[in-house]
Design an enzyme around this catalytic site. Structure first.
Site, PDB file in Angstrom:
ATOM      1  N   THR A 161     -26.139  -4.939  30.683  1.00  0.00           N
ATOM      2  CA  THR A 161     -27.162  -5.503  31.387  1.00  0.00           C
ATOM      3  C   THR A 161     -27.984  -3.995  31.172  1.00  0.00           C
ATOM      4  O   THR A 161     -27.501  -3.334  30.787  1.00  0.00           O
ATOM      5  CB  THR A 161     -26.511  -5.627  32.717  1.00  0.00           C
ATOM      6  OG1 THR A 161     -25.865  -6.673  32.941  1.00  0.00           O
ATOM      7  CG2 THR A 161     -27.660  -5.501  34.024  1.00  0.00           C
ATOM      8  N   ASN A 202     -27.120 -11.151  30.525  1.00  0.00           N
ATOM      9  CA  ASN A 202     -25.569 -11.230  30.699  1.00  0.00           C
ATOM     10  C   ASN A 202     -24.980 -10.864  29.666  1.00  0.00           C
ATOM     11  O   ASN A 202     -24.340  -9.115  29.680  1.00  0.00           O
ATOM     12  CB  ASN A 202     -25.099 -12.607  30.992  1.00  0.00           C
ATOM     13  CG  ASN A 202     -23.703 -12.721  31.796  1.00  0.00           C
ATOM     14  OD1 ASN A 202     -23.103 -11.617  32.593  1.00  0.00           O
ATOM     15  ND2 ASN A 202     -23.043 -13.981  31.843  1.00  0.00           N
ATOM     16  N   ASP A 208     -22.025 -16.524  34.982  1.00  0.00           N
ATOM     17  CA  ASP A 208     -21.693 -15.664  36.184  1.00  0.00           C
ATOM     18  C   ASP A 208     -21.354 -16.954  37.577  1.00  0.00           C
ATOM     19  O   ASP A 208     -21.305 -16.088  38.603  1.00  0.00           O
ATOM     20  CB  ASP A 208     -22.924 -14.928  36.845  1.00  0.00           C
ATOM     21  CG  ASP A 208     -22.971 -13.537  35.996  1.00  0.00           C
ATOM     22  OD1 ASP A 208     -21.912 -13.225  35.298  1.00  0.00           O
ATOM     23  OD2 ASP A 208     -23.797 -12.798  36.143  1.00  0.00           O
ATOM     24  N   SER A 223     -24.461 -12.036  41.370  1.00  0.00           N
ATOM     25  CA  SER A 223     -24.558 -10.971  40.340  1.00  0.00           C
ATOM     26  C   SER A 223     -23.952  -9.657  41.036  1.00  0.00           C
ATOM     27  O   SER A 223     -23.828  -9.612  42.301  1.00  0.00           O
ATOM     28  CB  SER A 223     -26.085 -10.733  40.248  1.00  0.00           C
ATOM     29  OG  SER A 223     -26.250  -9.533  39.585  1.00  0.00           O
ATOM     30  N   SER A 224     -23.816  -8.709  40.356  1.00  0.00           N
ATOM     31  CA  SER A 224     -23.460  -7.419  40.773  1.00  0.00           C
ATOM     32  C   SER A 224     -24.598  -6.455  40.865  1.00  0.00           C
ATOM     33  O   SER A 224     -24.165  -5.304  40.932  1.00  0.00           O
ATOM     34  CB  SER A 224     -22.114  -6.750  40.189  1.00  0.00           C
ATOM     35  OG  SER A 224     -21.117  -7.771  40.284  1.00  0.00           O
ATOM     36  N   GLY A 243     -23.121  -2.864  33.888  1.00  0.00           N
ATOM     37  CA  GLY A 243     -21.907  -2.829  33.765  1.00  0.00           C
ATOM     38  C   GLY A 243     -20.986  -3.820  34.547  1.00  0.00           C
ATOM     39  O   GLY A 243     -19.876  -3.565  35.032  1.00  0.00           O
ATOM     40  N   GLY A 244     -21.597  -4.879  34.948  1.00  0.00           N
ATOM     41  CA  GLY A 244     -20.940  -6.074  35.545  1.00  0.00           C
ATOM     42  C   GLY A 244     -20.522  -5.584  37.080  1.00  0.00           C
ATOM     43  O   GLY A 244     -21.185  -4.788  37.706  1.00  0.00           O
TER      44      GLY A 244
HETATM   45  N1  GLY Z   1     -24.549 -10.547  34.510  1.00  0.00           N
HETATM   46  C1  GLY Z   1     -23.932  -9.671  35.269  1.00  0.00           C
HETATM   47  C2  GLY Z   1     -24.386  -9.511  36.738  1.00  0.00           C
HETATM   48  O1  GLY Z   1     -25.366 -10.125  37.152  1.00  0.00           O
HETATM   49  O2  GLY Z   1     -23.963  -9.047  37.585  1.00  0.00           O
END
Ligand code: GLY
Length: 579
Positions: free
Chosen positions: A380, A400, A422, A451-452, A472-473
């Protein structure tokens, strides 16, 4: 002002007052200084594009939109037209914070079981790398919405640098070469992606060579001339839907025409006198950032010391509780009633705070609810922008996985996202990053996946103080948390705050990830109280953890009329530049 990274010096830091204080290698680094404007992004070319827009008189939003389009050309791992994201904007004249949601949306024909095989198990390949894995992209709509409402320049002006980079090419960096090489097997077996990135014959663009993307230039030209409709109703929309339908996807012209950017009420919190403004659901980032800061505010972290076992324990315990809540309560607020107020309230944080003892570790099994195993993709990308007017932008967007689902929509030159992964394809079954969710994040037509991403602005006495964020998710939230704590509690300059090693706990598995650089004494103290630690220090010199880095934070701090920028050098391609 030209970038100058003055020096990087390792010193030995001795804190002698307590057994929990330890000898640490602290990287002392200097931020880049500017007075008129600053951009920090994960790609040097894109950063320069943004600074040029600022120098031409554009505001932070103009520059942010130009950077967004430029990254789609120069950083195809995560920069995108085929994905989505979130943008936080601070408008100095109105003292107003805006939260833009341009997250991808599930197509109308999506259904909750679309990734299950005949035995009811999740078909991972389908969920991650097929045409079905794409949500309806939001990036182009998001950028145009931001520009129209809060920018000052024309779309043509801000797209021009990206268009030039695609049409006339740019020099391939070491980082891009390596990324394309790593992805070559997956991408080059898809004809359209092979054509876009590997000259149609699997050849990886060499470091230092010129990389031209004519199809992408065509796409950017259509957007530049015809605006949003080119992408969502016109010639680009036709190419996206033809490609999708030819390969078993479900995105229709109607899905694209129906895509909407949503302005949402930001998540506001307070931390030691600073206002924290971050992204609300469908991102979990803002809620859990504020929740953790609320829990931590009850301790004097500065007194306990940066990276002492005591400090790390209290932060990790707060992380576990936040991620536990994430698994149950978070989803698209237009489809699910997210208990935002409770999660970010001081009262709730106080209850959680009382559960945490500075000396004791709580096994994750004793913290309810849910299960959230590990592994997050760093693919990301985040950038921060500030201008001379006191405006700021914090933007995180994504396709993603690295290079998304690997599939260029034929004739467009851009990669599509695999954001449908996700969602929770099946309650209890992990997605690509090991994240497990439930009902709140089940697939539904028109819904946005959880999402994060945590683009965040910190405001002090009514003026912008800091813009920060990270890829970094699920590790995004903890990376941003530590950057803010390092600046506010430990009074570190933004470069040192960014360079300091980070740790991450996300409740399940019950494992504390620690980047290289923590003191062995501290690691052992944490293990002694019960933590299962994964740190390079425990594996010998040559060990690189499979989980990679904890975030890639790009930030700017504004103080005493000066802009202090830094680009996280965990990834060599990043650059902060001010003037
Ligand atoms: N695809 C990672 C996020 O949206 O957190």
């Amino acid at each position: 002002m030209k970038i100058f990274q003055l020096f990087v010096l390792s010193i030995i830091f001795l804190a002698a007052h307590s057994a929990s204080y330890a000898i640490q290698d602290i990287k002392i680094v200097q931020p880049v200084i500017g007075t008129q404007g600053m951009v920090s992004s994960q790609d040097a070319i894109a950063t320069k594009v943004g600074v040029n827009i600022l120098k031409q008189g554009g505001n932070a939003v103009d520059a942010a939109v130009a950077v967004g389009f430029a990254l789609a050309v120069t950083y195809p791992q995560a920069g995108n037209l085929g994905g989505g994201g979130f943008m936080m904007v601070y408008l100095a004249d109105k003292k107003k914070t805006i939260a833009l949601d341009y997250r991808e949306m599930a197509p109308a024909n999506a259904d909750r079981d679309m990734f299950l095989d005949k035995d009811g198990n999740v078909d991972d390949r389908k969920a991650r790398f097929s045409h079905l894995s794409s949500g309806v992209p939001g990036s182009v709509a998001g950028m145009i919405h931001a520009l129209k409402n809060y920018g000052t320049m024309s779309l043509e002006q801000v797209i021009a640098p990206a268009l030039d980079l695609a049409d006339n090419g740019f020099v391939v960096s070491t980082h891009l070469h390596k990324s394309l090489k790593r992805a070559s097997r997956r991408l080059s077996e898809i004809e359209s992606s092979n054509k876009a990135f590997y000259n149609g014959n699997g050849t990886v663009p060499k470091e230092g060579s010129k990389f031209v993307q004519k199809d992408l230039a065509w796409t950017l030209l259509q957007i530049s001339k015809k605006g949003r409709d080119a992408f969502y109703k016109g010639s680009i929309a036709k190419k996206i839907t033809e490609d999708s339908q030819k390969h078993g996807g479900i995105i229709t012209m109607e899905d694209l025409a129906n895509y909407k950017v949503i302005e949402r009420e930001p998540i506001f919190g307070s931390y030691r006198g600073y206002t924290i403004a971050s992204m609300p659901p469908p991102s979990s980032g803002g809620i859990h950032l504020v929740q953790m800061l609320n829990i931590l505010e009850g301790w004097d972290l500065n007194k306990y010391g940066l990276h002492s076992a005591k400090t790390i324990n209290m932060i990790a315990e707060s992380m576990k509780r936040a991620y536990s809540d994430r698994s149950l309560h978070l989803g698209d607020p237009d489809f699910y009633d997210v208990p935002v107020k409770t999660l970010i309230s001081k009262q709730y944080a106080n209850d959680l705070h009382k559960q945490i003892s500075a000396k004791n570790y709580t096994p994750s099994t004793e913290i309810r609810p849910g299960v959230l195993p590990i592994y997050e993709s760093p693919q990301t990308t985040h950038y921060s922008v500030m201008d001379k007017y006191g405006n700021a932008v914090s933007n995180t967007y994504t396709i993603n996985a690295s290079f998304g689902n690997g599939r260029v929509a034929e004739g467009t030159g851009f990669l599509m996202n695999n954001e449908m992964d996700d969602f929770s394809s099946k309650p209890g079954a992990p997605n690509m990053f090991g994240l497990i969710g439930g009902e709140a994040n089940a697939i539904e037509a028109g819904k946005r996946p959880l999402s994060s991403m945590t683009p965040t602005l910190v405001i002090k006495e009514g003026e912008i103080f800091m813009s920060t964020g990270s890829p970094g998710g699920s590790r995004i939230i903890t990376a941003v948390l530590q950057t803010i704590i390092n600046v506010i509690d430990h009074k570190m300059n933004i470069a040192a705050a960014t360079a300091a090693p980070r740790f991450h706990h996300q409740w399940h598995p019950d494992s504390l990830l620690m980047e290289s650089g923590f003191d062995m004494d501290v690691i052992n103290q944490l293990r002694n109280i019960g933590y299962s630690v994964d740190a390079p220090e425990l594996h010998g010199n040559e060990y690189t953890p499979a989980w990679g880095d904890i975030g890639m934070v790009q930030s700017i701090v504004r103080e005493n009329g000066k802009l202090h920028g830094t680009a996280d050098d965990r990834r060599q391609s990043s650059l902060a530049l001010g003037y």
